[in-house]
Design an enzyme around this catalytic site. Structure first.
Site, PDB file in Angstrom:
ATOM      1  N   ASP A 463       0.996  -1.076   0.087  1.00 19.40           N
ATOM      2  CA  ASP A 463      -0.062   0.094   0.024  1.00 19.40           C
ATOM      3  C   ASP A 463       0.970   1.004  -0.251  1.00 19.40           C
ATOM      4  OD1 ASP A 463      -2.293  -1.076   0.137  1.00 19.40           O
ATOM      5  OD2 ASP A 463      -2.768  -0.743   1.999  1.00 19.40           O
ATOM      6  N   ASP A 794      -4.381  -2.556   4.670  1.00 13.56           N
ATOM      7  CA  ASP A 794      -5.160  -2.191   5.933  1.00 13.56           C
ATOM      8  C   ASP A 794      -6.540  -1.975   6.161  1.00 13.56           C
ATOM      9  OD1 ASP A 794      -5.437   0.111   4.218  1.00 13.56           O
ATOM     10  OD2 ASP A 794      -4.084   1.205   5.126  1.00 13.56           O
ATOM     11  N   ASP A 798      -9.210  -5.458   2.029  1.00 13.61           N
ATOM     12  CA  ASP A 798      -7.770  -6.051   1.518  1.00 13.61           C
ATOM     13  C   ASP A 798      -7.677  -7.501   1.988  1.00 13.61           C
ATOM     14  OD1 ASP A 798      -6.802  -3.929   0.187  1.00 13.61           O
ATOM     15  OD2 ASP A 798      -5.965  -3.043   2.254  1.00 13.61           O
TER      16      ASP A 798
END
Length: 1264
Positions: A463, A794, A798
């Protein structure tokens, strides 16, 4: 009347009434709360305030705990040391040894009434029992060491669970202040703030909610998200996940009184009654499977089906023997019966790379060892019989039984030395040691083998927000009233009416859980709590000199008319509030390109209202938004719209009644743009260096983000993901989907293979895109060594990507509970550089195990050959049973401790990753193993056949059975141990380094164990006498032994000089993809792994597999319940041991039956199940519920919307019919492994029948 903290001690509602209240749902729940006088009356009865919360006084908290209980479920007590000892004793080789030793012991006291008793008998009687006893003692030592290792491992795991639970905090209001408290401290009467991504820790009733949707599948099995609200369905339950929106609830039940707690209690109570029943069923099932195997093998023309002809069904696991209580499905497979890994959830992908190869190796060594052991016994017995009865023509005497037992003991000892039971011990020790150390490096490992898999990682999909950047967002540029400010403006620079609208719009239209707190010390930066993007906007309001809290106090959340919470489809958030003089005002904020398209007006120079034309929009994007994005800033626009009852101005809209708030498209149109701000999230200072290390270590780092492409490109360049002269791709989600899908819109692997090798940045990506990319890289066969992928995440959505990845990293600070639940490792500091440390530890684990293998295999080869040839040539093994057990202890337990605890060095990051197909034993290692074995065998056989002449001592060859120990054989034993000890130093290096001493003093465990072993050896030789079959040696004899030992170090240098490249590849072992190794996973049991194949199975094989599969299904259901009930508490993963945060309750999937109605465990269950399976299974129904999915949606990182997992680009819908129906959704609730196993089994069964009809080649794989 008794009072507590100034209020009556008697509550207005009892615990029983609260429990009954929480059993109602939907409209019933609204009615029940109405009976108590409404939600505010309920708050009064519990002496709490909806806005102020509890007072927070100690007396009040204590009284609530006593009355309503605390939010903790008492854990199941851990296994006692004695239980572990008993489990360690189940090892088959140890049992054979114990029996042989006891027989030997018994025979030594047996005095036959023989006339011709030998003269030696008198002398022998004193010592005959010693060897038997010594073997027994050795076995006891091995067992205690094993049990102790298991015990400390269990304790470490408990500590880890507690640590994970300690991390779980929740937002409650106490004394008017929002504070984060540990979940275990939540009390009845607390006012809790709930938001997207939360795992609810207690039951409660909603006071107020915005667009709240909850996933209750963990309790009900219904995978659709349930809309919640004070007027719709006010009951929110523990163990469920908030998937969208936010709200405020009053806690009404905690701990064992909450819905999840009641289920755990029922399960706990049921355990004892059902354990006996399950054991009985298990035995019956075993008998059935044995009989079935006999009858079924008659039908097929071979014992096992040919490789490649198995149907999908055959991938089901066989029941595991009782000695090995293992969960053989999934990633977490115990390494052996003696040291089974801590109970772990088995919901993950296939066995880890290393475990698959190690298991195969252990089995092969076991086979070789058993063969040689049996040969040794046969040869010894035949030689003895020929010599005694044929050559010497002696009659049979009962004392000869003793000789036969001695021969058996030698054979068994060869087997004990050959079977590398130290392997699982080394793996476990190495992993446990690494996990403990990784805690200090901010890696909280949830699944042990994840840290080893991480060492093989070849790709990391990371990310952006919070991982590569600091997640400390600040507004650094703004565009207000045609003024672009590169520094923050003051309120006086902005026209007053625009300034008021901006400050009001930001303060009201952001989650009230987002706040900026002062730092702990005066000089500290303020602390951002909640959504970091919102915090940056609130910081902007503060920088303008306005207190956002005072605006919020004027407009509390219960005054909101409507809230449109942020999600990945909207990419914006809107809040509707009533205007003071009638009508409504909508404030909205979101990604600037989205908001711009909805704006019809804008405040121009000096705050004059202007029409916002298409040309102006394009100019604004070109001159303001794109330059901000190219500087790496995230751009957010703020806008508003007024709905007025009277005469409407140019940018207002006239209404007669209340607008239709559900018509979002028309409500969110013709907005007036207030400002555009550029938010900076600076790159973490340590990230560029960490990424350079990854690239040097052969790991490709990719950024997958929801931000726009310019921001992503800028950050990727600053991090070093994009390097100037590289050939790379940067794609947006839409373009990515266009490239990987064929004309029918299906995802094709060969198309993904064209994209992923060069892809470095995927911007504006949705969670589905992330999952598709990860799956595509893992399944790809483009690179020679197959990719091993790590993923960071997070957000709630996901989850699928984290589960699919070989290693999933969740963020400890910014991560939602759902993401943590799906992950393998939690980064407690959300920092990318911690991933690099995980790689280093992972490689270290792999190397530690390789070092141990190199050392152990050398000893194995030498000991087995010496015993075998000794038995053939000298009619006796030069190494006695007790001596071999001592060698076994050195090489297994002590060496695994010494070699498994080496610390990692930065050099580990200088080599390329091994990947999936790298051989376990490299050519360098094989060169060292064979080279050292040759040296040791040469020395030992020289000593055996001519040592007595060289050293001028009495020969030990051809001794009578009852003769005492000789110096000759003692020297052989001592030399062997010395060579082994010095070879342990050689084994510290496996990549052909010359300096084997380097770093020796940095590992105190290694040199302590080495010195301890050396001292023990001296004592054994000098004082072991009959017990160890040794005789004391003189100083020069000792010097010879040590000289031969040191020779291994010199010889090691010679071996290193041989170039490895010249050696044939056949010398390496364990090459190829680990799937090839899974066939042999379960020793002694038939095991089929599905291999996609176009070959058509023969009818006999289909019948064989079908029959076996049905039996396996029954056995798995039984085993699933056993494992669920026995290990429920031990296995609960995140947040579930001491507190009520685990969602693993209820029926696994579909069906919607509450758990406490299950009748699967009825005594006639087996019969019922069998009858059910005799009926022809129905064909899978296609698309019972098919959910359409936007394929090119994109999102910003903090994303509440959840999407279905795609398989081949299509929505995966139900493909099972019959008693259990499973609606597929992205995140399968982390229900207890046993239940998910049943669901999986039933689905597998239907699928297998489907496959048998269609002979598909594995295309209908469905992720459960």
């Amino acid at each position: 009347m008794a009072t507590i903290d100034g209020r009556p001690a008697q509550y207005g509602i009892s615990l029983k009434q609260l429990r009954e209240l929480m059993e109602h749902r939907g409209r019933e729940g609204v009615a029940m709360i109405g009976e108590f006088g409404g939600i505010h009356e309920l708050c009064k009865k519990l002496y709490t305030s909806p806005n102020e919360g509890l007072s927070g006084s100690k007396a009040d908290e204590e009284h609530r705990r006593e009355t309503f209980g605390s939010n903790i479920i008492p854990p199941k007590p851990p296994k006692t040391f004695l239980t572990l000892v008993w489990e360690a004793l189940q090892d088959v080789t140890l049992i054979i040894l114990e029996v042989a030793a006891l027989v030997s012991l018994g025979l030594s006291f047996y005095k036959p009434a023989d006339d011709e008793a030998p003269v030696l008998q008198e002398e022998e009687e004193h010592h005959g029992w010693i060897e038997g006893l010594a073997i027994l003692i050795s076995v006891i030592v091995v067992v205690i060491v094993t049990a102790f290792n298991d015990y400390s491992k269990e304790r470490q795991f408990r500590g880890l669970q507690n640590r994970i639970e300690g991390e779980h905090k929740f937002s409650v209001i106490r004394g008017g202040e929002v504070c984060q408290i540990s979940v275990g401290d939540i009390l009845v009467g607390d006012i809790a703030q709930i938001k997207y991504g939360d795992l609810l820790p207690a039951d409660g009733c909603l006071i107020q909610s915005n667009d709240l949707k909850v996933d209750e599948s963990s309790l009900t099995g219904e995978s659709d998200h349930v809309k919640k609200g004070p007027d719709v369905d006010p009951m929110v339950l523990s163990g469920t996940h908030v998937m969208e929106g936010s709200g405020k609830m009053i806690v009404t039940a905690v701990g064992v009184n909450s819905q999840a707690g009641i289920i755990f209690t029922l399960l706990g109570a049921a355990v004892d009654e059902q354990e006996a029943e399950i054991k009985k069923m298990k035995k019956e099932a075993k008998k059935a499977s044995k009989q079935a195997n006999k009858s079924l093998t008659g039908e097929s023309d071979g014992r096992t089906p040919m490789k490649g002809t198995q149907t999908q069904a055959s991938s089901q696991r066989q029941p595991v023997s009782e000695g090995t209580k293992s969960e053989s499905d999934g990633n977490h497979v115990p390494q052996s019966s003696s040291t089974s890994a801590p109970a772990e959830t088995g919901h993950k992908k296939e066995k880890s790379v290393l475990q698959a190869k190690l298991t195969k190796l252990a089995i092969q060594i076991g086979y070789a060892g058993s063969t040689i052991a049996v040969l040794t016994v046969i040869i010894l017995i035949i030689q003895f019989c020929i010599k005694t009865f044929v050559i010497d023509e002696k009659p049979w005497k009962n004392t000869y039984a003793n000789n036969l037992v001695k021969h058996l003991i030698i054979g068994v000892t060869v087997l004990v030395v050959a079977v590398p039971e130290g392997l699982p011990l080394a793996v476990t020790l190495s992993l446990a040691y690494s996990v403990k150390k990784m805690m200090k490096d901010n890696n909280l490992v949830r699944h042990l083998d994840a840290c080893e898999t991480m060492g093989n990682a070849t790709a990391i999909c990371s990310d952006k927000t919070g991982t590569l950047t600091t997640n400390r967002m600040t507004v650094v540029q703004s565009y207000i009233c045609e003024k672009l400010c590169k520094v923050l403006p003051t309120l006086s620079d902005i026209p007053q009416h625009v300034g008021n609208l901006i400050t009001m719009g930001i303060s009201v239209n952001s989650a009230y859980t987002s706040n900026i707190m002062g730092g702990k010390n005066p000089g500290d930066l303020p602390i951002q709590v909640g959504n970091k993007t919102e915090c940056s906007l609130l910081g902007f309001v503060q920088a303008l000199g306005v207190k956002y809290q005072s605006i919020r106090d004027e407009i509390p959340e219960d005054k909101f008319t409507r809230v449109y919470t942020f999600n990945s489809v909207r990419k914006s958030m809107g809040t509707v509030i009533p205007r003071p003089n009638g009508g409504y005002r909508l404030y909205t904020k979101g990604a600037s390109e989205i908001i711009m398209k909805k704006c019809a007006f804008i405040y121009g120079h000096e705050g004059t209202l202007e029409k916002f034309t298409r040309d102006m929009q394009e100019r604004l994007i070109r001159e303001v938004i794109e330059p901000m994005a190219c500087d790496g800033l995230r751009t957010i626009s703020v806008a508003y719209r007024d709905f007025v009852p009277g005469k409407a101005a140019l940018n207002e809209v006239h209404i007669d009644g209340e607008p239709n708030w559900d018509d979002e498209e028309n409500i969110m149109a013709n907005l007036t743009c207030l400002c555009v701000v550029g938010i900076e999230d600076p790159v973490r200072p340590e990230v560029p260096d960490a990424i350079r290390k990854c690239q040097r270590a052969g790991i490709t780092v990719r950024m997958v983000t929801g931000d726009n492409i310019n921001t992503a490109r800028s950050i990727a360049s600053k991090c070093g993901i994009l390097r100037p002269n590289d050939d790379f791709l940067i794609l947006e989600g839409k373009e990515f989907n266009r490239r990987i899908r064929d004309t029918n819109g299906d995802i094709q692997q060969h198309l993904i293979d064209k994209v992923w090798p060069k892809l470095r940045v995927l911007a504006r990506s949705s969670p589905t895109d992330k999952y598709t990319l990860v799956k595509g890289i893992i399944d790809s066969a483009v690179s020679e060594n197959r990719e091993v992928v790590a993923v960071t995440g997070d957000g709630t959505n996901d989850g699928p990507a984290l589960k699919k990845a070989d290693v999933g990293f969740a963020m400890g600070i910014a991560g939602t509970d759902v993401a943590k639940e799906a992950s393998d490792i939690i980064l407690t500091d959300d920092n990318f550089s911690s991933i690099v440390k995980a790689v280093m530890w992972g490689r270290n684990v792999y190397d530690s195990i390789a070092k141990f293998l190199q050392f152990q295999l050398t000893v194995n080869v030498v000991a087995v050959i010496v015993a075998f040839i000794g038995a053939c040539a000298v009619q006796d093994s030069p190494l006695k049973a007790v001596q071999m057990l001592w060698v076994n202890l050195i090489m297994d337990t002590l060496a695994s401790l010494a070699l498994a605890t080496e610390l990692p060095t930065p050099d580990l990051l200088l080599r390329k990753p091994y990947g999936r197909t790298k051989p376990l034993i490299s050519r360098t290692m094989m060169k060292n193993i064979l080279g050292q074995a040759l040296y040791q065998l040469f020395i030992i056989f020289s000593l055996l056949f001519v040592g007595d002449l060289i050293l001028d001592i009495e020969s030990g060859r051809g001794q009578e059975l009852n003769a005492g120990p000789t110096q000759h054989f003692t020297i052989i034993f001592n030399t062997f141990v010395m060579m082994t000890l010095f070879n342990e130093i050689n084994a510290r290096k496996i990549h052909g380094q010359r300096n084997v001493i380097e770093g020796l003093l940095t590992n105190p465990i290694f040199y302590t164990i080495w010195i301890f072993t050396m001292i023990s050896q001296v004592l054994i030789i000098q004082y072991g006498k009959m017990a160890f079959s040794t005789r004391a040696l003189s100083l020069d004899q000792w010097l010879w032994c040590v000289f031969f030992g040191i020779g291994t170090l010199v010889w090691g240098q010679l071996i290193t000089s041989v170039p490895t490249r010249k050696l044939p590849k056949i010398l390496s072992w364990g090459r190829g993809h680990p799937e090839e190794y899974t066939d042999a996973m379960n020793l002694g049991e038939e095991r089929f792994d599905s291999i996609d194949s176009d070959k058509k199975p023969r009818a006999g094989q289909i019948l064989w597999i079908r029959g076996l599969t049905r039996l396996q299904t029954q056995l798995r259901v039984i085993r699933a319940f056993r494992s669920t009930l026995e290990d429920l508490n031990e296995r609960r993963s995140m947040h579930s041991l001491h507190s009520l945060r685990s969602p693993r309750t209820g029926v696994p999937v579909g069906g919607g039956h509450p758990l406490y109605n299950f009748n699967l465990l009825s005594p006639n269950y087996n019969k019922h199940q069998h009858q059910q399976q005799q009926q022809p299974p129905p064909q899978p129904q296609q698309n019972l519920t098919s959910v359409p999915l936007p394929l090119d949606i994109s999102y910003i990182d903090e994303d509440p919307q959840q999407h279905l997992t795609l398989h081949n680009g299509r929505t995966t819908s139900i493909n099972i019919s019959g008693p259990v129906s499973t609606t597929q959704s992205t995140r399968v609730p982390a229900i207890s492994p046993g239940f998910s196993e049943i669901a999986h089994t039933l689905q597998q069964q239907v699928r297998s029948n489907h496959n048998e009809t269609h002979h598909s080649n594995g295309q209908n794989e469905t992720r459960i």
